[in-house]
Design a protein around this motif. Structure first.
Motif, PDB file in Angstrom:
ATOM      1  N   PHE A  92      17.284   0.990   2.987  1.00 27.21           N
ATOM      2  CA  PHE A  92      17.890   1.874   3.773  1.00 27.21           C
ATOM      3  C   PHE A  92      17.244   3.248   3.722  1.00 27.21           C
ATOM      4  N   ARG A  93      16.139   3.272   3.214  1.00 22.12           N
ATOM      5  CA  ARG A  93      15.522   4.612   3.314  1.00 22.12           C
ATOM      6  C   ARG A  93      16.248   5.820   2.670  1.00 22.12           C
ATOM      7  N   LEU A  94      16.657   5.576   1.603  1.00 23.74           N
ATOM      8  CA  LEU A  94      17.819   6.547   0.876  1.00 23.74           C
ATOM      9  C   LEU A  94      16.903   7.476   0.105  1.00 23.74           C
ATOM     10  N   ILE A  95      15.846   7.499  -0.187  1.00 21.47           N
ATOM     11  CA  ILE A  95      15.087   8.312  -1.087  1.00 21.47           C
ATOM     12  C   ILE A  95      13.697   8.573  -0.728  1.00 21.47           C
ATOM     13  N   ASP A  96      13.150   9.678  -0.492  1.00 18.23           N
ATOM     14  CA  ASP A  96      11.954  10.034  -0.170  1.00 18.23           C
ATOM     15  C   ASP A  96      10.851   9.518  -1.306  1.00 18.23           C
ATOM     16  N   LYS A  97       9.577   9.095  -0.919  1.00 20.24           N
ATOM     17  CA  LYS A  97       8.629   8.523  -1.543  1.00 20.24           C
ATOM     18  C   LYS A  97       8.434   9.488  -2.757  1.00 20.24           C
ATOM     19  N   GLY A  98       8.289  10.896  -2.307  1.00 21.53           N
ATOM     20  CA  GLY A  98       7.936  11.786  -3.312  1.00 21.53           C
ATOM     21  C   GLY A  98       8.839  11.976  -4.289  1.00 21.53           C
ATOM     22  N   GLU A  99      10.021  11.757  -4.170  1.00 24.44           N
ATOM     23  CA  GLU A  99      10.979  11.771  -5.255  1.00 24.44           C
ATOM     24  C   GLU A  99      10.861  10.663  -6.138  1.00 24.44           C
ATOM     25  N   LEU A 100      10.331   9.419  -5.699  1.00 24.33           N
ATOM     26  CA  LEU A 100      10.104   8.453  -6.712  1.00 24.33           C
ATOM     27  C   LEU A 100       8.983   8.506  -7.594  1.00 24.33           C
ATOM     28  N   ALA A 101       7.972   9.463  -7.450  1.00 25.52           N
ATOM     29  CA  ALA A 101       6.895   9.782  -8.172  1.00 25.52           C
ATOM     30  C   ALA A 101       6.998   9.368  -9.826  1.00 25.52           C
ATOM     31  N   PRO A 102       7.862  10.019 -10.467  1.00 26.40           N
ATOM     32  CA  PRO A 102       7.927   9.983 -11.905  1.00 26.40           C
ATOM     33  C   PRO A 102       8.124   8.400 -12.238  1.00 26.40           C
ATOM     34  N   LEU A 103       8.469   7.515 -11.514  1.00 23.48           N
ATOM     35  CA  LEU A 103       8.465   6.076 -11.803  1.00 23.48           C
ATOM     36  C   LEU A 103       7.582   5.188 -10.824  1.00 23.48           C
ATOM     37  N   HIS A 104       6.611   5.747 -10.191  1.00 24.00           N
ATOM     38  CA  HIS A 104       5.812   5.333  -9.193  1.00 24.00           C
ATOM     39  C   HIS A 104       5.288   3.968  -9.516  1.00 24.00           C
ATOM     40  N   ASP A 105       4.656   3.792 -10.527  1.00 25.75           N
ATOM     41  CA  ASP A 105       4.088   2.434 -10.972  1.00 25.75           C
ATOM     42  C   ASP A 105       4.975   1.386 -11.118  1.00 25.75           C
ATOM     43  N   LEU A 106       6.345   1.795 -11.654  1.00 24.93           N
ATOM     44  CA  LEU A 106       7.319   0.627 -11.703  1.00 24.93           C
ATOM     45  C   LEU A 106       7.897   0.474 -10.420  1.00 24.93           C
ATOM     46  N   VAL A 107       8.160   1.386  -9.623  1.00 18.46           N
ATOM     47  CA  VAL A 107       8.715   1.098  -8.317  1.00 18.46           C
ATOM     48  C   VAL A 107       7.696   0.200  -7.511  1.00 18.46           C
ATOM     49  N   GLU A 108       6.557   0.525  -7.483  1.00 19.81           N
ATOM     50  CA  GLU A 108       5.374  -0.290  -6.716  1.00 19.81           C
ATOM     51  C   GLU A 108       5.621  -1.587  -7.250  1.00 19.81           C
ATOM     52  N   SER A 109       5.390  -1.692  -8.661  1.00 19.78           N
ATOM     53  CA  SER A 109       5.814  -3.129  -9.427  1.00 19.78           C
ATOM     54  C   SER A 109       6.677  -3.940  -8.564  1.00 19.78           C
ATOM     55  N   ILE A 110       7.998  -3.323  -8.344  1.00 20.54           N
ATOM     56  CA  ILE A 110       9.094  -3.986  -7.797  1.00 20.54           C
ATOM     57  C   ILE A 110       9.021  -4.332  -6.268  1.00 20.54           C
ATOM     58  N   LEU A 111       8.384  -3.315  -5.777  1.00 19.93           N
ATOM     59  CA  LEU A 111       8.362  -3.773  -4.151  1.00 19.93           C
ATOM     60  C   LEU A 111       7.154  -4.671  -3.963  1.00 19.93           C
TER      61      LEU A 111
END
Length: 191
Positions: free
Chosen positions: A172-191
């Protein structure tokens, strides 16, 4: 609030299937705001429960600022009582945050309880702010308390909750990509 109960049953049924990507999708014919509302309450409760297991370790002396690693520090402002962002300890930040979210959820004009009552025009903006701030709690937990989570044997639960959270926020595009930066690698592994 029958609809809310039906949506909750749908969430529980699809989550039980283990397919989180399917579980986050808007069910056919459902109102997007209803779906966001029910899930916002769910994610708020999940993060609250997860963080509660860490309260004896996440103290003002252990966590004097709300951080996610050395590069990210979060300051608190609610726009009402605290207009200018202030530096607070992590537990104080989470306390302010949970109280603030609860006040949003209890506000009938923002999260209507009556079936068919209209959602305000800024509803999705409020939801985005809630999710952005809940993400910060996850980021703090992963950066500052992951070893403790492992020692408590909670990492599978944390990872599942976070995966569900990430898939939902991306759907639902609730969080801007930049905000996810602290957990970028983890987020990318999920997606």
């Amino acid at each position: 609030f029958i609809q809310g109960a039906q949506l909750q049953a749908h969430i529980d049924a699809t989550l039980g299937s283990g397919n989180l990507r399917e579980a986050v999708r808007l069910p056919p014919g459902e109102d997007i705001n209803e779906w966001l509302a029910v899930n916002t309450v769910d994610f708020f409760n999940q993060v609250n429960i997860l963080y509660d297991t860490l309260t004896e370790f996440c103290t003002p002396s252990n966590c004097p600022t709300m951080t996610a690693g050395s590069k990210y520090e979060y300051r608190w402002a609610d726009g009402v009582n605290i207009k200018k962002p202030i530096e607070v300890s992590a537990p104080k930040y989470v306390e302010y945050l949970m109280d603030w979210i609860e006040s949003q959820l209890d506000e009938e004009k923002i999260f209507p309880q009556r079936l068919g009552a209209p959602f305000p025009p800024n509803f999705q903006d409020v939801v985005k702010t809630i999710f952005k701030r809940l993400f910060r709690v996850y980021a703090h937990i992963y950066h500052s308390h992951f070893q403790k989570i492992v020692s408590l044997k909670e990492e599978a639960h944390l990872n599942t909750c976070f995966k569900h959270f990430v898939l939902f926020t991306c759907e639902f595009r609730l969080i801007d990509k930049g905000e996810l930066a602290p957990l970028h690698d983890l987020v990318e592994s999920i997606l």
